[in-house]
Design an enzyme around this catalytic site. Structure first.
Site, PDB file in Angstrom:
ATOM      1  N   LYS A 115       0.838  -1.201   0.000  1.00  0.00           N
ATOM      2  CA  LYS A 115       0.000   0.000   0.000  1.00  0.00           C
ATOM      3  C   LYS A 115       0.870   1.247   0.000  1.00  0.00           C
ATOM      4  CE  LYS A 115      -2.277   1.556   3.828  1.00  0.00           C
ATOM      5  NZ  LYS A 115      -2.148   3.017   3.862  1.00  0.00           N
TER       6      LYS A 115
ATOM      7  N   ASP B 220      -3.548   4.343  -1.612  1.00  0.00           N
ATOM      8  CA  ASP B 220      -4.439   4.734  -0.507  1.00  0.00           C
ATOM      9  C   ASP B 220      -4.368   6.251  -0.304  1.00  0.00           C
ATOM     10  OD1 ASP B 220      -5.958   4.776   1.843  1.00  0.00           O
ATOM     11  OD2 ASP B 220      -4.265   4.149   3.096  1.00  0.00           O
TER      12      ASP B 220
ATOM     13  N   LYS C 121      -7.277   8.156  -0.409  1.00  0.00           N
ATOM     14  CA  LYS C 121      -8.562   8.553   0.223  1.00  0.00           C
ATOM     15  C   LYS C 121      -9.112   9.843  -0.379  1.00  0.00           C
ATOM     16  CE  LYS C 121      -7.258   6.542   4.685  1.00  0.00           C
ATOM     17  NZ  LYS C 121      -5.808   6.285   4.472  1.00  0.00           N
TER      18      LYS C 121
ATOM     19  N   ASP D 260     -13.284  15.146  -2.678  1.00  0.00           N
ATOM     20  CA  ASP D 260     -13.275  16.486  -3.272  1.00  0.00           C
ATOM     21  C   ASP D 260     -14.546  16.615  -4.110  1.00  0.00           C
ATOM     22  OD1 ASP D 260     -12.362  18.998  -4.463  1.00  0.00           O
ATOM     23  OD2 ASP D 260     -10.336  18.359  -3.935  1.00  0.00           O
TER      24      ASP D 260
ATOM     25  N   THR E 137     -10.101   3.646  11.209  1.00  0.00           N
ATOM     26  CA  THR E 137      -9.947   2.731  12.353  1.00  0.00           C
ATOM     27  C   THR E 137      -9.300   3.425  13.556  1.00  0.00           C
ATOM     28  OG1 THR E 137      -8.038   1.953  11.090  1.00  0.00           O
ATOM     29  CG2 THR E 137      -9.933   0.497  11.202  1.00  0.00           C
TER      30      THR E 137
ATOM     31  N   ARG F 158       2.821  -1.060  10.747  1.00  0.00           N
ATOM     32  CA  ARG F 158       3.906  -1.093  11.728  1.00  0.00           C
ATOM     33  C   ARG F 158       4.191  -2.453  12.363  1.00  0.00           C
ATOM     34  NH1 ARG F 158       1.286   4.187  14.309  1.00  0.00           N
ATOM     35  NH2 ARG F 158      -0.479   3.072  13.389  1.00  0.00           N
TER      36      ARG F 158
HETATM   37  O1  C5P Z   1       0.774   0.796  11.004  1.00  0.00           O
HETATM   38  P1  C5P Z   1      -0.657   0.398  10.852  1.00  0.00           P
HETATM   39  O2  C5P Z   1      -0.847  -1.106  10.807  1.00  0.00           O
HETATM   40  O3  C5P Z   1      -1.554   1.069  11.873  1.00  0.00           O
HETATM   41  O4  C5P Z   1      -1.051   0.945   9.405  1.00  0.00           O
HETATM   42  C1  C5P Z   1      -2.370   1.009   8.964  1.00  0.00           C
HETATM   43  C2  C5P Z   1      -2.391   1.667   7.620  1.00  0.00           C
HETATM   44  O5  C5P Z   1      -3.722   1.676   7.136  1.00  0.00           O
HETATM   45  C3  C5P Z   1      -1.920   3.114   7.595  1.00  0.00           C
HETATM   46  O6  C5P Z   1      -1.218   3.284   6.368  1.00  0.00           O
HETATM   47  C4  C5P Z   1      -3.185   3.937   7.588  1.00  0.00           C
HETATM   48  O7  C5P Z   1      -3.053   5.125   6.857  1.00  0.00           O
HETATM   49  C5  C5P Z   1      -4.148   3.002   6.854  1.00  0.00           C
HETATM   50  N1  C5P Z   1      -5.559   3.162   7.169  1.00  0.00           N
HETATM   51  C6  C5P Z   1      -6.074   3.016   8.429  1.00  0.00           C
HETATM   52  N2  C5P Z   1      -7.422   3.160   8.648  1.00  0.00           N
HETATM   53  C7  C5P Z   1      -8.239   3.424   7.635  1.00  0.00           C
HETATM   54  C8  C5P Z   1      -7.709   3.569   6.334  1.00  0.00           C
HETATM   55  C9  C5P Z   1      -6.359   3.423   6.144  1.00  0.00           C
HETATM   56  O8  C5P Z   1      -5.338   2.736   9.341  1.00  0.00           O
HETATM   57  N3  C5P Z   1      -9.537   3.495   7.842  1.00  0.00           N
END
Ligand code: C5P
Length: 237
Positions: free
Chosen positions: A31, A58, A60, A63, A121, A215
């Protein structure tokens, strides 16, 4: 079967590409998000595809309909395999996105999966800046039902909501779920801003189609092993 997507949240191409090379063969998807895209631009999508990954762009989009149409057309031309917009942008914006996707396709190209973000989330009830804020899960369900009506392929949501969303929107309507935290991991490197989290096996059992993990993999001592262990857990679930 659910597929694993690794979030390459890096400030530059060097870091992202080093991690990506490390993950070749271990995961099907990566991603590219706001941080990496803003720093390095479209070449990240093409470079990662050259390594053999499917790429979820990603960004998002949210607009006016005409601008979103152009953005999705550009993302499709670039070869992104998955793109997302915000569901809260409403019907006309979603229709613009669908039109842009069709306009960007070259003959023979498979159309990218177009998803709508419901509620991030990282957002808990107290984070919604409204007087009478709805429960994030209820809001996510309402927005998913709308996204389905608009003709989108699925939603980005917490896995905690996937079961209800699948129940209302049907099994073929994709749920892509970030906020995944393996049970055996302690503190996540880089701090943890996620709120509505689940383990990989819970996400699969709730019906998630794509699990986005950042992460817990990119911050692990051995990222490839961490990714493989999550993939194994998904398979067993
Ligand atoms: O590091 P982590 O596992 O929290 O990464 C989650 C990824 O998913 C990040 O790149 C974040 O921008 C993305 N994301 C998210 N929640 C959403 C949409 C995208 O955490 N609803």
């Amino acid at each position: 079967m659910a597929e694993l997507v690794i979030a390459l949240d890096y400030p530059d191409a060097a870091g992202a590409m080093t991690m990506a090379r490390n993950l070749v063969g271990a995961v099907p998807w990566v991603k590219v998000g706001l941080e990496l895209f803003t720093a390095e631009g479209p070449r990240m999508v093409t470079d990662l595809k050259e390594l053999g990954f499917k790429v979820f762009l990603d960004l998002k989009f949210h607009d006016i309909p005409n601008t979103v149409k152009g953005a999705v057309r550009s993302a499709t031309r670039l070869g992104a395999d998955m793109v997302n917009i915000h569901a809260i942008g409403g019907r006309r914006m979603a229709e613009g996105a669908l039109e842009g996707r069709d306009l960007g396709l070259v003959p023979g190209q498979e159309a990218p999966i177009l998803l709508a973000v419901t509620v991030l989330t990282s957002v808990g009830k107290g984070d919604i800046p409204l007087e009478n804020a709805p429960e994030p899960g209820d809001l996510a369900l309402d927005l998913a039902v709308k996204a389905k009506q608009y003709g989108l392929s699925g939603v980005v949501c917490s896995a905690l909501e996937a079961e209800r969303i699948k129940g209302r929107c049907g099994g073929g309507f994709y749920c892509l779920t970030p906020g995944i935290r393996p049970a055996d991991k302690g503190a996540v490197v880089g701090g943890d801003d996620q709120r509505r989290v689940v383990t990989p096996s819970q996400a699969v059992r709730f019906g998630s189609d794509f699990l986005v993990v950042g992460r817990p993999v990119t911050g692990a001592d051995d990222p490839k092993r961490a990714a493989e262990s999550i993939a194994r857990e998904m398979l067993q679930a």
